[in-house]
Design an enzyme around this catalytic site. Structure first.
Site, mmCIF file in Angstrom:
data_model
loop_
_atom_site.group_PDB
_atom_site.id
_atom_site.type_symbol
_atom_site.label_atom_id
_atom_site.label_comp_id
_atom_site.label_asym_id
_atom_site.label_seq_id
_atom_site.Cartn_x
_atom_site.Cartn_y
_atom_site.Cartn_z
ATOM 1 C CB SER A 1 -0.928 0.029 1.214
ATOM 2 O OG SER A 1 -1.351 -1.253 1.561
ATOM 3 C CG HIS B 1 2.561 1.284 8.693
ATOM 4 N ND1 HIS B 1 1.235 1.615 8.567
ATOM 5 C CD2 HIS B 1 2.771 0.248 7.839
ATOM 6 C CE1 HIS B 1 0.659 0.804 7.683
ATOM 7 N NE2 HIS B 1 1.579 -0.026 7.220
ATOM 8 C CB CYS C 1 -0.897 6.174 -23.418
ATOM 9 S SG CYS C 1 -0.796 5.896 -21.651
HETATM 10 C C1 LIG Z 1 -1.269 -6.012 0.576
HETATM 11 C C2 LIG Z 1 -0.018 -5.561 1.245
HETATM 12 C C3 LIG Z 1 0.080 -4.269 1.731
HETATM 13 C C4 LIG Z 1 1.221 -3.848 2.385
HETATM 14 N N1 LIG Z 1 1.306 -2.567 2.804
HETATM 15 C C5 LIG Z 1 2.412 -2.139 3.431
HETATM 16 C C6 LIG Z 1 2.525 -0.783 3.818
HETATM 17 O O1 LIG Z 1 1.648 0.021 3.539
HETATM 18 N N2 LIG Z 1 3.630 -0.396 4.514
HETATM 19 C C7 LIG Z 1 4.612 -1.263 4.836
HETATM 20 O O2 LIG Z 1 5.553 -0.852 5.480
HETATM 21 N N3 LIG Z 1 4.563 -2.556 4.419
HETATM 22 C C8 LIG Z 1 3.491 -3.003 3.726
HETATM 23 N N4 LIG Z 1 3.421 -4.294 3.292
HETATM 24 C C9 LIG Z 1 4.544 -5.165 3.525
HETATM 25 C C10 LIG Z 1 5.624 -4.997 2.460
HETATM 26 O O3 LIG Z 1 5.063 -4.922 1.186
HETATM 27 C C11 LIG Z 1 6.563 -6.159 2.508
HETATM 28 O O4 LIG Z 1 7.004 -6.314 3.812
HETATM 29 C C12 LIG Z 1 7.765 -5.963 1.624
HETATM 30 O O5 LIG Z 1 7.396 -5.631 0.321
HETATM 31 C C13 LIG Z 1 8.590 -7.223 1.617
HETATM 32 O O6 LIG Z 1 9.669 -7.041 0.758
HETATM 33 P P1 LIG Z 1 10.727 -8.182 0.552
HETATM 34 O O7 LIG Z 1 11.809 -7.615 -0.247
HETATM 35 O O8 LIG Z 1 11.074 -8.785 1.855
HETATM 36 O O9 LIG Z 1 9.962 -9.313 -0.226
HETATM 37 P P2 LIG Z 1 9.511 -9.407 -1.764
HETATM 38 O O10 LIG Z 1 9.021 -8.132 -2.257
HETATM 39 O O11 LIG Z 1 8.646 -10.595 -1.823
HETATM 40 O O12 LIG Z 1 10.849 -9.752 -2.529
HETATM 41 C C14 LIG Z 1 11.347 -11.041 -2.628
HETATM 42 C C15 LIG Z 1 11.986 -11.227 -3.967
HETATM 43 O O13 LIG Z 1 12.647 -12.486 -4.006
HETATM 44 C C16 LIG Z 1 12.512 -13.038 -5.280
HETATM 45 N N5 LIG Z 1 12.720 -14.480 -5.202
HETATM 46 C C17 LIG Z 1 11.925 -15.387 -4.600
HETATM 47 N N6 LIG Z 1 12.428 -16.613 -4.754
HETATM 48 C C18 LIG Z 1 13.567 -16.497 -5.461
HETATM 49 C C19 LIG Z 1 14.519 -17.430 -5.950
HETATM 50 N N7 LIG Z 1 14.413 -18.736 -5.721
HETATM 51 N N8 LIG Z 1 15.565 -16.951 -6.662
HETATM 52 C C20 LIG Z 1 15.693 -15.625 -6.905
HETATM 53 N N9 LIG Z 1 14.813 -14.715 -6.474
HETATM 54 C C21 LIG Z 1 13.761 -15.144 -5.756
HETATM 55 C C22 LIG Z 1 11.093 -12.645 -5.652
HETATM 56 O O14 LIG Z 1 10.883 -12.683 -7.040
HETATM 57 C C23 LIG Z 1 10.980 -11.256 -5.083
HETATM 58 O O15 LIG Z 1 11.285 -10.250 -6.012
HETATM 59 C C24 LIG Z 1 2.299 -4.739 2.596
HETATM 60 C C25 LIG Z 1 2.217 -6.023 2.068
HETATM 61 C C26 LIG Z 1 1.091 -6.437 1.383
HETATM 62 C C27 LIG Z 1 1.053 -7.774 0.784
#
Ligand SMILES: Cc1cc2nc3c(=O)[nH]c(=O)nc-3n(C[C@H](O)[C@H](O)[C@H](O)COP(=O)(O)OP(=O)(O)OC[C@H]3O[C@@H](n4cnc5c(N)ncnc54)[C@H](O)[C@@H]3O)c2cc1C
Lengths: 246, 461
Positions: B66, B70, B433
């Site tokens: 979103s 926070h 577009c």
């Molecule tokens: C609906 C929703 C709303 C949210 N709103 C908020 C908010 O408003 N504020 C806030 O602070 N947080 C929010 N969050 C939480 C936040 O989005 C997540 O905590 C954050 O995006 C997590 O990031 P990440 O890099 O840990 O994981 P991810 O974004 O999942 O990144 C993991 C990456 O690893 C890659 N990967 C996976 N497996 C492999 C593999 N085997 N080999 C190579 N690459 C791989 C994936 O492709 C991916 O790109 C929200 C989450 C959701 C779902």
């Protein structure tokens, strides 16, 4: 004294209106970002559509207008209009006595068209599907067409001619399945396998700059039926002439 | 005795080391977590690689979230609660350093009944020990938010809550890391990890292996698979959150949520949010799913969101332009950030992972120090400048996006349609577009993909 008119949008409506106004002795400029003929120009580049819209394509081709390659970015005032034009990225201001808005419309978005579920690649509005095909792309293989409108039958005929497999379905709601590309759709509970979804559930006015002025053509008609578009231009013109006479 | 097999391994390692193919750190996953760790490590004399299975950064939950920074996360004594507070405080400096937009728009928590108004007063007493909070009377709320409902009695204002564009934030972290020497290998899916001597051999689907001294697992929804490859047990369960987006720019200007917050304990229940570009987002919800790739949105969910959040207002916003969902990677209630030998897991980064990202990066840096990797700060850390020209043809009238902007972001590394959409705002309005944007992508030599590796949109005859 001759009045200066600007028409935003050089598609069928803008050019037809320009013809009508010029005949009345107005000095008319048609501004369009592209000198491409708007949606009628698009139809003329597509098989089957070319025949279906033949009358309007021919009419459009035979009409002349004083074109200016520019985006009408802003219109101010209501007595005399101060118009901001964007020409090659440069702003220019000009005064006109009347401003007409013939910027047409766009297809309702997927959400307002009742498309739910996943959002993978392979979902197109009718307008975008036509644009892409006209640009020489293949948009998929098995196409499900969702909606209820005469133009969708034209679309289906064209797709068959272009060797797509097609299926035209009406209904209330579509649920899309597939992760990366469309794999199937559920329409009111019934599943159809396909890799592409084209939807159409009506149109909305295309006027992102919220230009004030006299609206004419498809911006009012919001249709793929150019009979309606023409009718609207004639109606707006008549009303305008009546007002001018008074 | 060293077996001949082991000897070969040693020779290969030595060879790769000489060639410079051994990395100090391999980060798996280029979501917001992986990219922020990468940008932090890029300030040190380390050889770092990021392995990402998709064609671009931040394509999973990061894109589906979103965008809220926070003000706080309950409970305060949890790891996510602490990292959220820290991340929030760090965010201005991060935004400045990396060049992404961050606006502290503030959160208003409103009460609509006698009881919730009472709870509000107690909540203020408790919360004010941790965060800046102000009590607002109904009249004051109506002054700053004219569309607020008559039923609203009073509220709490948290001025430190803010918004970002999560794709932009992640992209800028990636770019900072890249110009400071971190390598990003996209379309590189990690399929196995094995420990060989003091190194990890990371196998990549269809590509050469990568050898690294330390592996950082930031694989989001798949952090369990990565941990399992290294013989460690983590279980990630998906939790979907849906949103609806409105293009109704003057409707509201703050993040607004109604008390009581809880339909479910695991989320703050979402709210009537705003984006950095002035759109509205209502959501997210928390919906159980057993599919990590389930980003579907159903009409009942949308109805539910509108019903829930319209309680705070006297009318419903106009012009719904999109719906989308993101999937949270949850490993129980809290983040899991731990080290097992030289593998660091950064798993279960559910909400507020976006907010916590800079604090997580700092924590991981500390863990690397403990490993004794030898952190030597570079003297010549470069700042990335995102140069975008507004020239040429106007492509997207709804959001005022010019041709040069699209070409510029592509040249800077945007590789999919959704990258371009989120980095320029093209396609965020009427969507007309699309064909034009795709044509530019093709001219710039990109594959015409929407987001994921296999998301081809069209083909040439
Ligand atoms: C609906 C929703 C709303 C949210 N709103 C908020 C908010 O408003 N504020 C806030 O602070 N947080 C929010 N969050 C939480 C936040 O989005 C997540 O905590 C954050 O995006 C997590 O990031 P990440 O890099 O840990 O994981 P991810 O974004 O999942 O990144 C993991 C990456 O690893 C890659 N990967 C996976 N497996 C492999 C593999 N085997 N080999 C190579 N690459 C791989 C994936 O492709 C991916 O790109 C929200 C989450 C959701 C779902």
């Amino acid at each position: 004294m001759t009045f200066r008119c600007i028409i935003a949008g050089g598609g069928y409506s803008g050019v037809l209106l320009s013809e009508l106004l010029s005949e009345e002795g107005f000095d008319v400029v048609v501004a369009d970002q592209y000198i491409r003929g708007g949606e009628i120009g698009l139809f003329s580049r597509l098989p089957v559509f070319r025949d279906y819209y033949n009358e309007f394509i021919a009419e459009y081709r035979d009409m002349g207008a004083d074109f200016l390659k520019a985006v009408v970015r802003d219109v101010e005032g209501n007595e005399r209009y101060e118009v901001t034009l964007l020409i090659n990225g440069m702003k220019r201001r000009e005064k006109f006595d009347f401003a007409f808005i013939c910027t047409g419309c766009y297809d309702k978005n997927y959400f307002l068209s009742g498309i739910y579920g996943m959002r993978p690649a392979g979902i197109f509005s009718l307008q975008n599907a036509l644009e892409l095909i006209a640009r020489g792309y293949r948009i998929g293989r098995d196409v499900l067409i969702f909606g209820e409108d005469r133009v969708l039958e034209v679309l289906e005929e064209m797709l068959v001619k272009l060797r797509y497999s097609t299926n035209l379905q009406g209904g209330d709601e579509v649920i899309v399945r597939g992760r990366e590309r469309v794999e199937s759709v559920l329409i009111d509970g019934e599943e159809f396998r396909c890799d592409t979804l084209i939807y159409y559930a009506g149109r909305e006015e295309f006027n992102p700059f919220k230009l004030p002025g006299i609206k004419a053509g498809n911006i009012n008609a919001k249709s793929y039926d150019y009979g309606n578009v023409k009718e609207d231009v004639l109606r707006v013109f008549k009303e305008f002439r009546k007002k001018c006479k008074v | 005795m060293i077996s001949s097999n082991e000897r070969t391994v040693k020779v290969i390692l030595l060879f790769e080391r000489i060639k410079g193919m051994v990395y100090d750190v391999a980060i798996i996953g280029a979501g917001v977590t992986g990219c922020f760790i990468a940008k932090e490590l890029s300030k040190y004399r380390l050889k770092v690689v990021v392995l990402e299975k998709e064609p671009t950064q931040g394509i999973g939950p990061t894109k589906g979230c979103s965008g809220i920074i926070h003000a706080f996360q309950l409970p305060f004594n949890s790891l996510k609660g602490k990292l959220c507070l820290e991340g929030n405080i760090m965010m201005d400096k991060e935004a400045d350093e990396l060049g992404f937009r961050f606006k502290r728009v503030g959160l208003i928590l409103v009460s609509t009944g006698f009881f919730s108004s009472l709870i509000l007063k107690f909540a203020k007493l408790y919360l004010s020990r941790y965060v800046e909070v102000k009590y607002l009377k109904a009249e004051r709320i109506r002054e700053i938010e004219p569309n607020i409902s008559e039923k609203v009695r009073d509220g709490l204002f948290f001025p430190t809550a803010g918004v970002v564009n999560p794709v932009e934030m992640t992209f800028m972290a990636r770019k900072f890391a890249e110009i400071n020497g971190v390598e990003f290998l996209f379309e590189s899916r990690v399929t196995n990890i094995s420990r060989e001597e003091e190194f990890y051999r990371v196998e990549i689907d269809g590509k050469n292996d990568v050898t690294a001294r330390v592996v950082i697992n930031c694989a989001g929804l798949y952090a369990d698979e990565i941990a399992n490859m290294a013989g460690q047990k983590i279980r990630i369960t998906p939790g979907k959150g849906s949103h609806i987006v409105f293009d109704d720019r003057d409707f509201s200007h703050h993040l607004i949520a109604v008390l009581p917050l809880k339909p479910d304990k695991k989320t703050k229940g979402g709210g009537a949010l705003v984006t950095i570009d002035g759109n509205l987002i209502w959501g997210p919800s928390l919906i159980e799913t057993n599919d990590k790739e389930d980003r579907s949105v159903y009409s009942e969910e949308v109805k539910g969101l509108i019903e829930k959040h319209s309680r705070a207002f006297s009318r419903i916003p106009e012009k719904p332009v999109a719906v989308y969902a993101g999937v949270r990677a949850m490993a129980g209630k809290d983040f899991i950030i731990n080290r097992n030998e030289n593998l660091i897991n950064v798993a279960g980064i559910q909400s507020p992972g976006l907010t916590a990202a800079p604090a997580i990066a700092r924590m991981v840096l500390k863990m690397l120090e403990d490993i004794g990797i030898g952190l030597e700060r570079k003297s010549d850390v470069k700042k990335y400048e995102f140069r975008i020209r507004k020239e040429g043809e106007l492509i997207c009238h709804c959001r005022d996006v010019f041709e040069s902007q699209i070409r510029d972001v592509i040249r800077e590394g945007a590789s999919t349609l959704d990258d371009i959409k989120h980095l320029t705002n093209a396609l965020m309005g009427c969507g007309k577009c699309l064909p034009h944007v795709m044509e530019i992508m093709e001219e710039e030599g990109l594959q015409l993909r929407k987001d994921f590796s296999g998301s081809h949109m069209v083909w040439r005859e």
